[in-house]
Design a protein around this motif. Structure first.
Motif, PDB file in Angstrom:
ATOM      1  N   THR A 247     -22.822 -27.148-102.775  1.00 53.57           N
ATOM      2  CA  THR A 247     -24.163 -26.921-102.720  1.00 53.57           C
ATOM      3  C   THR A 247     -23.506 -26.328-101.139  1.00 53.57           C
ATOM      4  OG1 THR A 247     -25.357 -28.066-103.839  1.00 53.57           O
ATOM      5  CG2 THR A 247     -26.138 -27.795-101.701  1.00 53.57           C
ATOM      6  N   ASP A 248     -22.938 -27.429-100.016  1.00 47.08           N
ATOM      7  CA  ASP A 248     -22.618 -27.283 -98.832  1.00 47.08           C
ATOM      8  C   ASP A 248     -21.475 -26.465 -98.074  1.00 47.08           C
ATOM      9  OD1 ASP A 248     -24.170 -29.394 -98.280  1.00 47.08           O
ATOM     10  OD2 ASP A 248     -22.725 -31.369 -98.638  1.00 47.08           O
ATOM     11  N   TRP A 249     -20.833 -26.404 -99.144  1.00 48.21           N
ATOM     12  CA  TRP A 249     -19.213 -25.845 -98.828  1.00 48.21           C
ATOM     13  C   TRP A 249     -18.917 -24.610 -99.862  1.00 48.21           C
ATOM     14  CZ3 TRP A 249     -17.453 -26.833 -93.758  1.00 48.21           C
ATOM     15  CH2 TRP A 249     -18.376 -28.547 -94.049  1.00 48.21           C
ATOM     16  N   VAL A 250     -19.132 -23.959-100.926  1.00 47.57           N
ATOM     17  CA  VAL A 250     -18.879 -23.487-101.335  1.00 47.57           C
ATOM     18  C   VAL A 250     -18.853 -21.811-100.738  1.00 47.57           C
ATOM     19  CG1 VAL A 250     -20.564 -22.826-102.931  1.00 47.57           C
ATOM     20  CG2 VAL A 250     -18.047 -22.357-103.704  1.00 47.57           C
ATOM     21  N   ALA A 251     -20.469 -21.347 -99.694  1.00 44.87           N
ATOM     22  CA  ALA A 251     -20.045 -20.323 -99.766  1.00 44.87           C
ATOM     23  C   ALA A 251     -19.314 -20.142 -98.156  1.00 44.87           C
ATOM     24  CB  ALA A 251     -21.612 -19.845 -98.814  1.00 44.87           C
ATOM     25  N   VAL A 252     -18.704 -21.128 -97.716  1.00 46.89           N
ATOM     26  CA  VAL A 252     -18.304 -20.912 -96.733  1.00 46.89           C
ATOM     27  C   VAL A 252     -17.051 -20.675 -96.890  1.00 46.89           C
ATOM     28  CG1 VAL A 252     -17.145 -22.449 -93.929  1.00 46.89           C
ATOM     29  CG2 VAL A 252     -20.009 -22.422 -95.118  1.00 46.89           C
ATOM     30  N   ALA A 253     -16.713 -21.698 -97.845  1.00 41.80           N
ATOM     31  CA  ALA A 253     -15.270 -21.636 -98.230  1.00 41.80           C
ATOM     32  C   ALA A 253     -14.536 -19.970 -98.945  1.00 41.80           C
ATOM     33  CB  ALA A 253     -14.926 -22.806 -99.681  1.00 41.80           C
ATOM     34  N   PHE A 254     -15.726 -19.394 -99.626  1.00 39.52           N
ATOM     35  CA  PHE A 254     -15.732 -17.876-100.105  1.00 39.52           C
ATOM     36  C   PHE A 254     -15.633 -16.989 -98.862  1.00 39.52           C
ATOM     37  CE2 PHE A 254     -15.502 -19.748-104.220  1.00 39.52           C
ATOM     38  CZ  PHE A 254     -14.912 -18.394-105.032  1.00 39.52           C
ATOM     39  N   VAL A 255     -16.128 -17.318 -97.808  1.00 43.42           N
ATOM     40  CA  VAL A 255     -16.494 -16.280 -96.487  1.00 43.42           C
ATOM     41  C   VAL A 255     -14.603 -16.804 -95.846  1.00 43.42           C
ATOM     42  CG1 VAL A 255     -16.686 -16.315 -94.179  1.00 43.42           C
ATOM     43  CG2 VAL A 255     -18.604 -16.744 -96.307  1.00 43.42           C
ATOM     44  N   ASP A 256     -14.594 -17.642 -95.835  1.00 49.09           N
ATOM     45  CA  ASP A 256     -13.016 -18.397 -95.027  1.00 49.09           C
ATOM     46  C   ASP A 256     -11.693 -18.459 -95.858  1.00 49.09           C
ATOM     47  OD1 ASP A 256     -14.190 -19.380 -93.104  1.00 49.09           O
ATOM     48  OD2 ASP A 256     -14.790 -21.642 -93.920  1.00 49.09           O
ATOM     49  N   GLY A 257     -12.187 -17.887 -97.355  1.00 50.96           N
ATOM     50  CA  GLY A 257     -10.439 -18.241 -98.032  1.00 50.96           C
ATOM     51  C   GLY A 257     -10.604 -16.610 -98.480  1.00 50.96           C
ATOM     52  N   TYR A 258     -11.384 -16.285 -99.417  1.00 56.07           N
ATOM     53  CA  TYR A 258     -10.783 -14.558 -99.709  1.00 56.07           C
ATOM     54  C   TYR A 258     -11.774 -13.310 -98.355  1.00 56.07           C
ATOM     55  CZ  TYR A 258     -10.368 -17.680-104.356  1.00 56.07           C
ATOM     56  OH  TYR A 258      -9.681 -18.320-105.468  1.00 56.07           O
ATOM     57  N   GLY A 259     -12.769 -14.238 -97.960  1.00 53.06           N
ATOM     58  CA  GLY A 259     -13.236 -12.796 -97.240  1.00 53.06           C
ATOM     59  C   GLY A 259     -13.964 -12.287 -97.609  1.00 53.06           C
ATOM     60  N   VAL A 260     -14.774 -13.008 -97.362  1.00 51.74           N
ATOM     61  CA  VAL A 260     -16.103 -11.944 -98.106  1.00 51.74           C
ATOM     62  C   VAL A 260     -17.127 -12.314 -97.309  1.00 51.74           C
ATOM     63  CG1 VAL A 260     -15.745 -12.705-100.770  1.00 51.74           C
ATOM     64  CG2 VAL A 260     -17.056 -13.854 -99.260  1.00 51.74           C
ATOM     65  N   THR A 261     -18.711 -11.605 -97.468  1.00 49.47           N
ATOM     66  CA  THR A 261     -19.221 -11.716 -96.111  1.00 49.47           C
ATOM     67  C   THR A 261     -19.531 -12.849 -96.456  1.00 49.47           C
ATOM     68  OG1 THR A 261     -20.724 -10.321 -97.391  1.00 49.47           O
ATOM     69  CG2 THR A 261     -19.407  -8.802 -96.996  1.00 49.47           C
ATOM     70  N   GLU A 262     -20.895 -12.972 -95.453  1.00 48.77           N
ATOM     71  CA  GLU A 262     -21.954 -14.178 -95.047  1.00 48.77           C
ATOM     72  C   GLU A 262     -22.729 -13.986 -96.404  1.00 48.77           C
ATOM     73  OE1 GLU A 262     -23.763 -14.939 -91.463  1.00 48.77           O
ATOM     74  OE2 GLU A 262     -21.797 -15.366 -91.018  1.00 48.77           O
ATOM     75  N   ALA A 263     -23.357 -12.995 -96.414  1.00 44.62           N
ATOM     76  CA  ALA A 263     -23.874 -12.615 -98.127  1.00 44.62           C
ATOM     77  C   ALA A 263     -23.077 -12.867 -98.997  1.00 44.62           C
ATOM     78  CB  ALA A 263     -24.795 -10.937 -97.885  1.00 44.62           C
ATOM     79  N   ALA A 264     -22.206 -12.506 -99.575  1.00 46.36           N
ATOM     80  CA  ALA A 264     -21.832 -12.559-100.678  1.00 46.36           C
ATOM     81  C   ALA A 264     -21.755 -13.925-100.879  1.00 46.36           C
ATOM     82  CB  ALA A 264     -20.465 -11.586-100.177  1.00 46.36           C
ATOM     83  N   GLY A 265     -21.209 -14.490 -99.868  1.00 42.57           N
ATOM     84  CA  GLY A 265     -20.554 -16.092-100.219  1.00 42.57           C
ATOM     85  C   GLY A 265     -22.082 -16.909 -99.637  1.00 42.57           C
ATOM     86  N   ALA A 266     -23.466 -16.498-100.183  1.00 42.62           N
ATOM     87  CA  ALA A 266     -24.858 -17.130-100.330  1.00 42.62           C
ATOM     88  C   ALA A 266     -24.609 -15.953-102.103  1.00 42.62           C
ATOM     89  CB  ALA A 266     -25.816 -16.355 -99.535  1.00 42.62           C
ATOM     90  N   ALA A 267     -23.945 -15.473-102.546  1.00 43.81           N
ATOM     91  CA  ALA A 267     -24.697 -14.721-103.834  1.00 43.81           C
ATOM     92  C   ALA A 267     -23.567 -15.984-104.244  1.00 43.81           C
ATOM     93  CB  ALA A 267     -24.207 -13.584-103.780  1.00 43.81           C
TER      94      ALA A 267
END
Length: 404
Positions: A247-267
């Motif tokens: 809940t807290d970190w998976v969106a941020v982790a994908f933005v930082d670690g896989y370079g996705v957009t913030e919208a994609a991280g939320a998805a």
């Protein structure tokens, strides 16, 4: 062994039990709606108060603190007032706190007022949470089949609905001072009407009949000395940490670690919620067929594999599949832990309260601990703590068996 205890003699008519089932589902969904609505408007609150990330984290701690402070005594409150009145009381505190936080953030930009509102919000959610889990376990026993995970699935759907409505409100420019009080009103009215369908007080908290406040306090202290209750609490702690990490970190982790957009991280986080909701909806059938220990052992291993793949895959699509497996695998642990704490009805309020206190410590401490670790190894690799903790939790599975 069957995953639920043998149903007690039906003191309520079947129609009353079915009505209570609906009422509990409504209570879970509205609790999730309130929390999802708040988290959806955090960016607007942060902008209105001009907060740094550190100060925002301290502000959010007020909500978690309120919940943890409430839980040690919420079982006693449920015994004294009954689960229906306790849910209504918790909904009132949630509504007042949510509305207060929204008004002070948007119109006055007064940080102390927002903090007080969030503390009341957290205190209300903590009280509400314990009471609705006690009621849900009582309904589950009378139905004679596993249903608690579906109540928690209703919570997940409610939180997604709250987040979605919050996103729409932000998109159309609806002020936080309008959106959150409106949501608070809907939550309060809906929770009160849902709680009216609960089972009678004497059926959900039989130990409260004629018990003095001192006796109820002794029962709570006794629950803190029960090895099984404490071990169930530890199991729920790991489950809550594993959910909270996503809940807290998976969106941020994908933005930082896989370079996705913030919208994609939320998805990606949405994928986790979908997996968890599916697991809680269909997992009840597996629990009734194969029992708690076998099913939880399998699902926890799925979560271990899923979380590991999400971090180590190196490929975005494969990592997303890992997140889905993570959500599916962790779905049953928390609700089944709550059911296990409430197996013996006369001790359910005290034991659920103890397990909730232990379990919700993960929500209080998990986010900052993962944040500190993320500063050293990166947010994506910090999530490897999840499988590392889940594997030893397999040793705790025998305590979830219903007492003979």
């Amino acid at each position: 062994m069957n995953s639920v205890t043998t149903p007690v003699a039906p003191a309520a008519r079947p129609r009353s039990v079915l009505a209570a089932r609906t009422g509990v589902a409504v209570a879970f969904a509205l609790n999730g709606l309130a929390i999802g609505s708040w988290f959806a408007r955090i960016p607007a609150v942060r902008e209105a108060l001009d907060l740094s990330a550190g100060r925002l984290g301290l502000l959010l701690l007020a909500m978690s603190t309120g919940a943890v402070v409430a839980m040690p005594t919420s079982g006693l409150v449920a015994q004294r007032l009954g689960t229906a009145r306790t849910v209504a009381l918790g909904a009132l505190l949630v509504s007042v706190g949510l509305g207060t936080a929204g008004v002070f953030a948007s119109t006055a930009a007064w940080l102390p007022g927002v903090a007080v509102g969030l503390f009341a919000f957290g205190y209300g959610t903590g009280t509400w949470d314990v009471a609705m889990n006690i009621e849900g376990a009582a309904v589950e026993r009378r139905l004679g089949r596993t249903i608690m995970p579906r109540f928690h699935a209703a919570w997940s759907l409610g939180s997604v609905a709250g987040a979605g409505l919050g996103a729409v409100a932000a998109q159309v420019g609806l002020a936080v001072a309008v959106h959150l009080p409106l949501t608070a009103g809907v939550v309060l009215v809906g929770a009160v009407f849902g709680a009216r369908a609960f089972l009678p007080v004497s059926e959900t908290t039989p130990a409260a009949d004629g018990a003095s406040p001192a006796a109820r306090r002794r029962a709570l202290l006794a629950a803190w000395r029960e090895p099984r209750t404490l071990l169930i609490g530890l199991f729920v702690l790991v489950a809550a940490f594993s959910e909270g990490a996503a809940t807290d970190w998976v969106a941020v982790a994908f933005v930082d670690g896989y370079g996705v957009t913030e919208a994609a991280g939320a998805a990606v986080y949405g994928v986790f919620v979908i997996g968890m909701t599916i697991g809680r909806t269909v997992g009840t059938l597996a629990l009734d067929r194969w029992g708690r220990v076998s099913v939880l052992g399998t699902t926890i291993l799925l979560a271990v594999v899923g979380a590991s793949v999400a971090v180590l895959a190196g490929s975005g699509p494969v990592a997303v599949a890992g997140v889905a497996l993570w959500g599916l695998g962790i779905a049953l642990s928390f609700p089944v832990g709550m059911s296990a704490a409430a197996d013996e009805e006369e001790h359910a309020p005290a034991r659920v309260s103890v397990v909730a206190v232990i379990g919700y410590t993960a929500f209080l401490a998990g986010a900052p601990l993962l944040g500190l670790l993320g500063d050293r190894v990166g947010t994506l690799h910090a999530l490897l703590v999840v499988p590392i903790l889940l594997l030893p939790s397999l040793a705790l599975l025998p305590v979830t068996r219903p007492p003979r």
